[in-house]
Design a protein around this motif. Structure first.
Motif, PDB file in Angstrom:
ATOM      1  N   GLN A 330     -19.540 -14.212  24.611  1.00  0.00           N
ATOM      2  CA  GLN A 330     -21.001 -14.272  24.825  1.00  0.00           C
ATOM      3  C   GLN A 330     -21.637 -14.202  26.423  1.00  0.00           C
ATOM      4  O   GLN A 330     -20.822 -15.012  27.306  1.00  0.00           O
ATOM      5  CB  GLN A 330     -21.692 -15.377  24.161  1.00  0.00           C
ATOM      6  N   ARG A 331     -22.366 -13.093  27.045  1.00  0.00           N
ATOM      7  CA  ARG A 331     -22.437 -12.903  28.193  1.00  0.00           C
ATOM      8  C   ARG A 331     -24.093 -12.950  28.314  1.00  0.00           C
ATOM      9  O   ARG A 331     -24.635 -11.695  27.678  1.00  0.00           O
ATOM     10  CB  ARG A 331     -21.682 -11.833  28.729  1.00  0.00           C
ATOM     11  N   GLY A 332     -24.636 -13.667  29.119  1.00  0.00           N
ATOM     12  CA  GLY A 332     -25.963 -13.387  29.622  1.00  0.00           C
ATOM     13  C   GLY A 332     -26.926 -13.845  28.492  1.00  0.00           C
ATOM     14  O   GLY A 332     -26.564 -14.594  27.870  1.00  0.00           O
ATOM     15  N   GLU A 395     -28.741 -11.727  33.277  1.00  0.00           N
ATOM     16  CA  GLU A 395     -27.575 -12.684  33.619  1.00  0.00           C
ATOM     17  C   GLU A 395     -28.029 -14.155  32.857  1.00  0.00           C
ATOM     18  O   GLU A 395     -27.097 -14.883  32.520  1.00  0.00           O
ATOM     19  CB  GLU A 395     -27.424 -12.630  35.012  1.00  0.00           C
ATOM     20  N   ASP A 396     -29.300 -14.650  32.994  1.00  0.00           N
ATOM     21  CA  ASP A 396     -29.631 -15.848  32.474  1.00  0.00           C
ATOM     22  C   ASP A 396     -31.102 -15.752  31.869  1.00  0.00           C
ATOM     23  O   ASP A 396     -31.708 -14.738  32.036  1.00  0.00           O
ATOM     24  CB  ASP A 396     -29.765 -16.958  33.578  1.00  0.00           C
ATOM     25  N   ARG A 397     -31.616 -16.870  31.359  1.00  0.00           N
ATOM     26  CA  ARG A 397     -32.859 -16.903  30.392  1.00  0.00           C
ATOM     27  C   ARG A 397     -34.007 -16.598  31.530  1.00  0.00           C
ATOM     28  O   ARG A 397     -35.096 -15.902  31.086  1.00  0.00           O
ATOM     29  CB  ARG A 397     -33.082 -18.103  30.036  1.00  0.00           C
ATOM     30  N   PRO A 398     -34.242 -17.285  32.669  1.00  0.00           N
ATOM     31  CA  PRO A 398     -35.404 -16.796  33.757  1.00  0.00           C
ATOM     32  C   PRO A 398     -35.338 -15.642  33.857  1.00  0.00           C
ATOM     33  O   PRO A 398     -36.638 -15.047  33.864  1.00  0.00           O
ATOM     34  CB  PRO A 398     -34.985 -17.776  34.744  1.00  0.00           C
ATOM     35  N   ARG A 399     -34.216 -14.798  34.305  1.00  0.00           N
ATOM     36  CA  ARG A 399     -34.347 -13.531  34.897  1.00  0.00           C
ATOM     37  C   ARG A 399     -34.660 -12.614  33.325  1.00  0.00           C
ATOM     38  O   ARG A 399     -35.079 -11.509  33.412  1.00  0.00           O
ATOM     39  CB  ARG A 399     -33.154 -13.101  35.320  1.00  0.00           C
ATOM     40  N   ALA A 400     -34.150 -13.020  32.196  1.00  0.00           N
ATOM     41  CA  ALA A 400     -34.478 -12.160  30.968  1.00  0.00           C
ATOM     42  C   ALA A 400     -36.063 -12.347  30.700  1.00  0.00           C
ATOM     43  O   ALA A 400     -36.567 -11.222  30.307  1.00  0.00           O
ATOM     44  CB  ALA A 400     -33.442 -12.710  29.850  1.00  0.00           C
ATOM     45  N   LEU A 401     -36.327 -13.267  31.043  1.00  0.00           N
ATOM     46  CA  LEU A 401     -37.791 -13.536  30.635  1.00  0.00           C
ATOM     47  C   LEU A 401     -38.753 -12.562  31.556  1.00  0.00           C
ATOM     48  O   LEU A 401     -39.788 -12.166  31.448  1.00  0.00           O
ATOM     49  CB  LEU A 401     -38.312 -15.070  30.738  1.00  0.00           C
ATOM     50  N   ALA A 402     -38.444 -12.630  32.870  1.00  0.00           N
ATOM     51  CA  ALA A 402     -39.188 -11.805  33.739  1.00  0.00           C
ATOM     52  C   ALA A 402     -38.966 -10.564  33.371  1.00  0.00           C
ATOM     53  O   ALA A 402     -39.727  -9.624  33.657  1.00  0.00           O
ATOM     54  CB  ALA A 402     -38.557 -12.101  35.203  1.00  0.00           C
TER      55      ALA A 402
END
Length: 665
Positions: A330-332, A395-402
């Motif tokens: 599981q990645r990102g 790569e992570d949740r904050p960046r995915a939301l952005a």
């Protein structure tokens, strides 16, 4: 592996299966209704066959017709997608009896999950945590009341054979129980033909966590980690993500183990989803197993790098699972939202119509689009109004939301109304950003996700007006270049008048309100008056959908999408959609149902007519029911009066805004 399969579904899931099959060199057969003759899954499949009329009962729910096409075309297997016949045990049996492989679980496994009460008892016996409650066959009101008092309040009454959020009631005190029970049983009887209910403890502010499981015919069963689907409206998922920010590693491992136990308890083969409800303290309880591929499976694919449809095909062909549990990576972080043709400001009323413009982000490593339509296609009244699934990864949740916020800003839909603005507010809401949203938050606080009343932002309104003027000026130049006198002053769209710069009125409609702006100037430099204020707009340039300008001393930048009927401008956080209208168009002409008429709110089929010419009716009295987008809409009299004319009969198909009932003046 198979050489040819039939896809017993439509829309984005059919297109999704076709893509995987094409990559694997498998030929595909599509089936379609008369309403879907030009649909994308028909165009993308290697061959396709019409199986009936536009309503699902006349086509996609006709298992016999689907099997006949599979036999005629030489398909070795049938993929049911999700919805329609995907969880129909009788259809799965009929497919197997015809010597065709059903790409899904065995009918026996489906039947074990067909009753919520039976499924709960089975899971409890297998050691899977279940919500305390009552699932017995004795349905006498007195016994049910005693059991409710024993379980404690709040509790939920559920239709034992229900689904889709129907036949469910939350009861918070013993005094409310009997009335809620009777209401739930009536709804269950009408929706499912059976009124048996079960009782269970209601978990306050719960999270909805589901685990993707896979089993094969060789006795292997594994899970592919979780998806969180806590952002829901009326029990319908709105946003899905993986992994869940709520789970600890220990809780994730425990839930994964419980999901595999649940799959083994029903000898599960192929893809399935075990759904759990999780309390704020981390206690989790089994809800149900969806015995099919889920709509939100792309988020699992994005974080694991696996193709779940390919896994389905391999397992159905008798192959073992491609990977063992300890090999699942599981990645990102991945997030999915669904773009619907619906109007959130009118109770999420489903929409229909031609997609005059459909602009979506360009797919890539961070963005995935799953859609069954393209620009110019028709969103029909007969099926779910989903336009596309938008999935992002980072790569992570904050960046995915952005990433999701940026992807939504790039979307534009002209034609039917859409939920894009609602989704943009959702992904920026503090409850989502902080990962604290629970399954009932949207229902409790829906107004936080809808636009506030009042005039639109002035800068956005000015940008829309400037975009319209620049477009008109470019149109005039294009027309002049094709004429015999391209330098003619009549070809300049600057409103010029003898002796002075012309003054023109720009009229824009927004949410039923008319806004007039007075403008002077041309070629990107304007003086615009609005709401008793004058604004100097200079240096305006519109290039490749990007509008840059200065309002006074402030430089601004907007994304612009224009269609014949609307202009959409976006400043990176806020969207404004307006309809350019003639300055001579009177506002009253835009009114909806008048005091003397009942109009169709959308295209649909008349289910029942409850009034006739000469009948006396009261304001709010139901006069007709129409069916559209798999839901019934009740149409009511706008005032007290006498029916002068009824212009539609049961079974008729009607267009949006058609006058269905007229009252005497």
């Amino acid at each position: 592996m198979f050489e040819k399969i039939l896809i017993a579904n439509r829309g984005e899931i059919a297109c999704r299966v076709i893509r995987t099959c094409r990559r694997l060199g498998i030929r595909t057969v599509a089936v379609y209704s008369q309403a879907d003759a030009d649909a994308q899954h028909v165009r993308q499949a290697d061959e396709a066959y019409c199986i009936g009329g536009p309503r699902p009962q006349e086509s996609y729910l006709r298992g016999d017709a689907i099997i006949e096409v599979a036999q005629r075309s030489g398909a070795q297997a049938i993929h049911p997608g999700y919805g329609f016949l995907s969880e129909n045990a009788d259809f799965a049996d009929a497919v197997e009896a015809a010597g065709i492989v059903f790409i899904g679980p065995k009918a026996a496994s489906m039947r074990k999950m067909g009753s919520k009460a039976g499924a709960k008892e089975l899971m409890q016996a297998a050691g899977v945590p279940v919500v305390p409650g009552y699932t017995g066959e004795d349905q006498s009101p007195d016994l049910l009341h005693r059991e409710a008092d024993r379980i404690g309040y709040p509790l939920m009454i559920k239709a034992a054979h229900g689904g889709g959020g129907k036949g469910m009631r939350i009861v918070r005190s013993s005094e409310e129980f009997i009335a809620s029970l009777e209401s739930c049983q009536r709804e269950a009887r009408n929706a499912f033909g059976r009124d048996r209910v079960l009782l269970e403890r209601y978990v306050e502010k719960p999270r909805h966590i589901e685990i993707q499981v896979f089993g094969d015919a060789h006795g292997h069963a594994i899970h592919l980690n979780e998806r969180e689907c806590s952002a829901q409206r009326r029990y319908q998922k709105v946003l899905e993500e993986s992994p869940s920010a709520f789970l600890t590693p220990q809780l994730r491992a425990a839930m994964g183990e419980a999901a595999v136990m649940a799959a083994r308890a029903i000898d599960y083969v192929n893809a399935g989803t075990v759904e759990f409800i999780v309390g704020q303290d981390g206690d989790f309880y089994f809800m149900e197993i969806n015995t099919r591929l889920q709509v939100e499976h792309p988020v699992t694919e994005m974080v694991t790098g696996l193709d779940l449809v390919e896994w389905q095909l391999r397992v159905a062909a008798g192959q073992p699972l491609p990977l063992a549990q300890d090999a699942i990576a599981q990645r990102g972080h991945a997030i999915e939202v669904r773009l619907y043709a619906e109007d959130p400001e009118s109770g999420f009323l489903p929409g229909s119509g031609r997609l005059e413009q459909l602009r979506l982000p360009v797919p890539g490593p961070h963005v995935r689009i799953d859609s069954g339509v393209v620009e110019g296609d028709l969103v029909t009244i007969f099926y779910d109004p989903m336009i596309a699934k938008l999935i992002v990864w980072d790569e992570d949740r904050p960046r995915a939301l952005a990433r999701m916020a940026d992807a939504l800003a790039q979307c534009d839909i002209a034609g039917p109304k859409s939920n894009i603005e609602f989704l943009e507010r959702l992904v920026r809401h503090p409850a989502v950003l902080t990962a604290t949203i629970d399954t009932s938050y949207l229902d409790r606080q829906l107004e936080e996700f809808l636009p506030a009343a009042g005039a639109p932002d002035t800068d956005l309104l000015l940008a829309a007006a400037v975009a319209q003027m620049l477009g008109q000026e470019q149109g005039s130049r294009d027309a002049a270049s094709c004429s015999g006198d391209p330098t003619s002053p009549w070809a300049i769209a600057d409103g010029w008048r003898l002796g002075h710069g012309g003054r023109r009125t720009i009229a824009l409609m927004h949410r039923g309100e008319r806004y007039e702006l007075q403008a002077q100037g041309s070629a990107g430099d304007y003086r615009i008056e609005h709401a008793d204020a004058a604004h100097a707009v200079t240096g305006a340039r519109l290039d490749a959908g990007v509008l840059s300008l200065r309002i006074g001393e402030r430089a601004r930048r907007f994304a612009v999408a224009g269609a014949e009927r609307q202009i959409a401008v976006h400043d990176g956080r806020t969207r404004l959609v307006v309809e350019p209208v003639s300055v001579y168009r009177h506002t009253d002409a835009l009114a909806g149902s008048g005091a003397d008429r009942v109009l169709a709110p959308m295209p649909g089929r008349v289910v029942v007519v409850k009034a006739a010419a000469g009948d006396a009716v009261q304001a709010g009295q139901e006069v007709m029911v129409i069916e559209a987008m798999k839901m019934e809409l009740s149409l009511k009299a706008p005032r007290d009066g006498t029916v002068a004319e009824v212009r539609a009969a049961a079974g008729d198909f009607v267009e949006a805004d058609a006058v269905l009932v007229a009252l005497e003046a």
